[in-house]
Design an enzyme around this catalytic site. Structure first.
Site, PDB file in Angstrom:
ATOM      1  N   CYS A  18      43.390  38.123  22.484  1.00  0.00           N
ATOM      2  CA  CYS A  18      43.013  37.009  22.948  1.00  0.00           C
ATOM      3  C   CYS A  18      41.914  35.974  22.260  1.00  0.00           C
ATOM      4  O   CYS A  18      41.337  36.337  21.301  1.00  0.00           O
ATOM      5  CB  CYS A  18      41.935  37.622  23.987  1.00  0.00           C
ATOM      6  N   SER A 127      42.055  31.775  34.851  1.00  0.00           N
ATOM      7  CA  SER A 127      40.672  32.557  35.198  1.00  0.00           C
ATOM      8  C   SER A 127      39.538  31.589  35.170  1.00  0.00           C
ATOM      9  O   SER A 127      39.325  31.071  34.192  1.00  0.00           O
ATOM     10  CB  SER A 127      40.584  33.784  34.252  1.00  0.00           C
ATOM     11  N   ARG A 139      32.485  34.826  30.306  1.00  0.00           N
ATOM     12  CA  ARG A 139      33.750  34.521  29.522  1.00  0.00           C
ATOM     13  C   ARG A 139      33.450  33.537  28.559  1.00  0.00           C
ATOM     14  O   ARG A 139      33.324  32.396  28.604  1.00  0.00           O
ATOM     15  CB  ARG A 139      34.640  33.715  30.567  1.00  0.00           C
ATOM     16  N   CYS A 257      49.830  45.122  45.524  1.00  0.00           N
ATOM     17  CA  CYS A 257      49.778  46.478  44.963  1.00  0.00           C
ATOM     18  C   CYS A 257      48.577  47.393  45.427  1.00  0.00           C
ATOM     19  O   CYS A 257      47.425  46.903  45.276  1.00  0.00           O
ATOM     20  CB  CYS A 257      50.078  46.552  43.393  1.00  0.00           C
ATOM     21  N   CYS A 278      51.675  50.615  35.286  1.00  0.00           N
ATOM     22  CA  CYS A 278      50.840  49.741  35.535  1.00  0.00           C
ATOM     23  C   CYS A 278      49.970  48.982  34.675  1.00  0.00           C
ATOM     24  O   CYS A 278      49.644  49.761  33.664  1.00  0.00           O
ATOM     25  CB  CYS A 278      50.043  50.467  36.716  1.00  0.00           C
ATOM     26  N   ASP A 279      49.605  47.787  34.852  1.00  0.00           N
ATOM     27  CA  ASP A 279      48.683  47.338  33.893  1.00  0.00           C
ATOM     28  C   ASP A 279      47.227  47.852  33.545  1.00  0.00           C
ATOM     29  O   ASP A 279      46.563  48.079  32.714  1.00  0.00           O
ATOM     30  CB  ASP A 279      48.250  45.871  34.502  1.00  0.00           C
ATOM     31  N   CYS A 318      38.588  58.844  53.364  1.00  0.00           N
ATOM     32  CA  CYS A 318      39.366  58.171  54.131  1.00  0.00           C
ATOM     33  C   CYS A 318      39.999  58.868  55.255  1.00  0.00           C
ATOM     34  O   CYS A 318      40.503  58.254  56.201  1.00  0.00           O
ATOM     35  CB  CYS A 318      40.414  57.544  53.159  1.00  0.00           C
TER      36      CYS A 318
HETATM   37  S1  SF4 Z   1      37.093  54.780  53.908  1.00  0.00           S
HETATM   38 FE1  SF4 Z   1      38.331  53.828  55.202  1.00  0.00          FE
HETATM   39  S2  SF4 Z   1      37.816  51.469  54.715  1.00  0.00           S
HETATM   40 FE2  SF4 Z   1      37.216  52.947  53.032  1.00  0.00          FE
HETATM   41  S3  SF4 Z   1      38.816  52.746  51.724  1.00  0.00           S
HETATM   42 FE3  SF4 Z   1      39.050  54.762  52.951  1.00  0.00          FE
HETATM   43  S4  SF4 Z   1      40.434  54.151  54.405  1.00  0.00           S
HETATM   44 FE4  SF4 Z   1      39.558  52.168  53.483  1.00  0.00          FE
HETATM   45  S1  SF4 Z   2      46.980  51.984  40.474  1.00  0.00           S
HETATM   46 FE1  SF4 Z   2      48.172  50.293  39.680  1.00  0.00          FE
HETATM   47  S2  SF4 Z   2      50.169  50.701  40.744  1.00  0.00           S
HETATM   48 FE2  SF4 Z   2      48.911  52.029  41.447  1.00  0.00          FE
HETATM   49  S3  SF4 Z   2      48.170  50.797  43.411  1.00  0.00           S
HETATM   50 FE3  SF4 Z   2      46.780  50.216  41.375  1.00  0.00          FE
HETATM   51  S4  SF4 Z   2      47.615  48.353  40.804  1.00  0.00           S
HETATM   52 FE4  SF4 Z   2      49.237  49.500  41.869  1.00  0.00          FE
END
Ligand code: SF4
Ligand code: SF4
Length: 371
Positions: A18, A127, A139, A257, A278-279, A318
């Site tokens: 970069c 960006s 930056r 995603c 995944c990145d 959750c």
């Molecule tokens: S606690 Fe509820 S609002 Fe927070 S990430 Fe989990 S599902 Fe989403």
């Molecule tokens: S970890 Fe990577 S592949 Fe998984 S939800 Fe997050 S961005 Fe998407």
């Protein structure tokens, strides 16, 4: 056109190289944690291998989306990109449809780059972390100089040349306190497509820059108020997170995603041809294989891919949350910015408690306009 397949991959033509030295760069952190920090510039033969693998694999109507990312992808040089497009355009079949995005810090964009973006209809993710004072705090160039003025000028050149540009803003803990000022900046510069990305701490570490769970209601709550005010004055930017919540509160799944509660295979292709799922996880133990000896299907079916995709579990926090059916616990890598598991606090929940109903109403209003 009938049935269409979709395939997307992310290519890192310059690995972790970069020309800026952003303090919070997550990719530099990741690259430091694997055996090879930087794979240099992707060789032409590797470009050809990757594209042969993909084009030969899809023998029917397919939309192939290629995202160039880094490091800074433009450091590969114009010649690299010209070779890439020449190769693809001479080898693709009529049923291959290609679309491109390129994520750049915008530091060295000149007329030739703009011409390339126009010619191949590349969607640019640029960006800018908002107004100069905050942008220049994090930056900086490799020789520690501010970059804001150059990048804002380049933004306007891109817009003038009718290149499609999305603004990408990394929301640090610092910036989270200044939502109104950030919004005024977007409005003043007439920025219409904005993606807000919470600043991640390094993997398994904490950092002062990172977006914190309490920042969620603070920042997005204030920004939402500004957004409503802007709407009343005729400014209606697309802001990824708001559009996502307006859809989710109306029962519509997200394209982003993680927002649907599971990981998706991103086919992240490093400059040496290595593929990662995944990145956020371009680490040695997530390396699936190389394009040199795999096609899309064998990469998808590999044990490393399966293990990665199955790793995602819903946090206990959750399970009894009223929003779980629309939020799904979010992306496993970003959760650390949203949830404080130790204290049982979730910033998203606090935000939705306060603004969920107006977001839902506004979503309905826009849906009526669309259909
Ligand atoms: S606690 Fe509820 S609002 Fe927070 S990430 Fe989990 S599902 Fe989403
Ligand atoms: S970890 Fe990577 S592949 Fe998984 S939800 Fe997050 S961005 Fe998407």
């Amino acid at each position: 056109m009938g049935f269409m397949k979709y395939f997307s991959l992310l290519i890192k033509p310059t690995s972790a190289s970069c020309n800026l030295n952003c303090r919070y760069c997550f990719y530099k952190d990741e690259a430091k944690k694997r055996s090879v920090f930087n794979h240099g510039i992707m060789e032409y033969s590797m470009v050809e291998t990757i594209m042969d693998r993909i084009l030969n694999y899809f023998n029917e109507q397919t939309m192939i989306t290629i995202a160039f990312q880094g490091g800074e992808p433009t450091l590969a040089g114009l010649e690299w990109f010209n070779h890439f497009f020449d190769y693809v355009n001479t080898h693709k079949k009529d049923f291959h449809h290609l679309q491109y995005t390129l994520q750049t810090n915008g530091y060295t964009i000149n007329d030739q780059w703009i011409e390339l973006f126009q010619k191949h209809n590349i969607l640019i993710g640029l960006s800018i972390d908002g107004y100069g004072q905050i942008h220049d705090r994090y930056r900086k160039s490799n020789d520690d100089r501010p970059t804001f003025d150059v990048i804002l000028t380049n933004y306007h050149r891109l817009v003038q040349a009718k290149v499609n540009v999305n603004i990408l803003t990394v929301v640090t803990h610092d910036l989270a306190k200044h939502a109104a000022r950030l919004y005024d900046f977007y409005r003043q510069e007439k920025m219409d497509y904005i993606q807000l990305i919470p600043c991640l701490p390094p993997l398994d570490e904490t950092s002062v820059y990172a977006f914190k769970p309490q920042d969620y209601p603070l920042f997005f709550g204030k920004l939402w108020t500004c957004y409503i005010d802007g709407l009343n004055h005729g400014y209606r930017p697309y802001i990824n997170l708001f559009d996502q919540w307006m859809a989710a509160t109306n029962g519509i799944g997200a394209a982003q995603c993680g927002a649907n509660g599971y990981c998706a295979m991103q086919y992240v292709s490093e400059a040496d041809g290595s593929v990662y799922p995944c990145d956020f996880y371009c680490l040695d133990h997530y390396r699936i294989g190389s394009w040199s000896n795999h096609d899309p299907a064998t990469l998808m079916m590999d044990d490393t891919t399966t293990a990665f995709l199955n790793e995602t579990t819903l946090p206990t926090l959750c399970t009894h949350c009223p929003y779980v059916q629309m939020c799904h616990g979010q992306c496993k890598r970003q959760r650390v910015c949203f949830m404080d598991m130790t204290n049982g606090y979730c910033g998203i929940r606090a935000f939705l408690n306060e603004h969920g109903s107006t977001i839902h109403q506004m979503g309905q209003h826009f849906l009526k306009q669309t259909y």
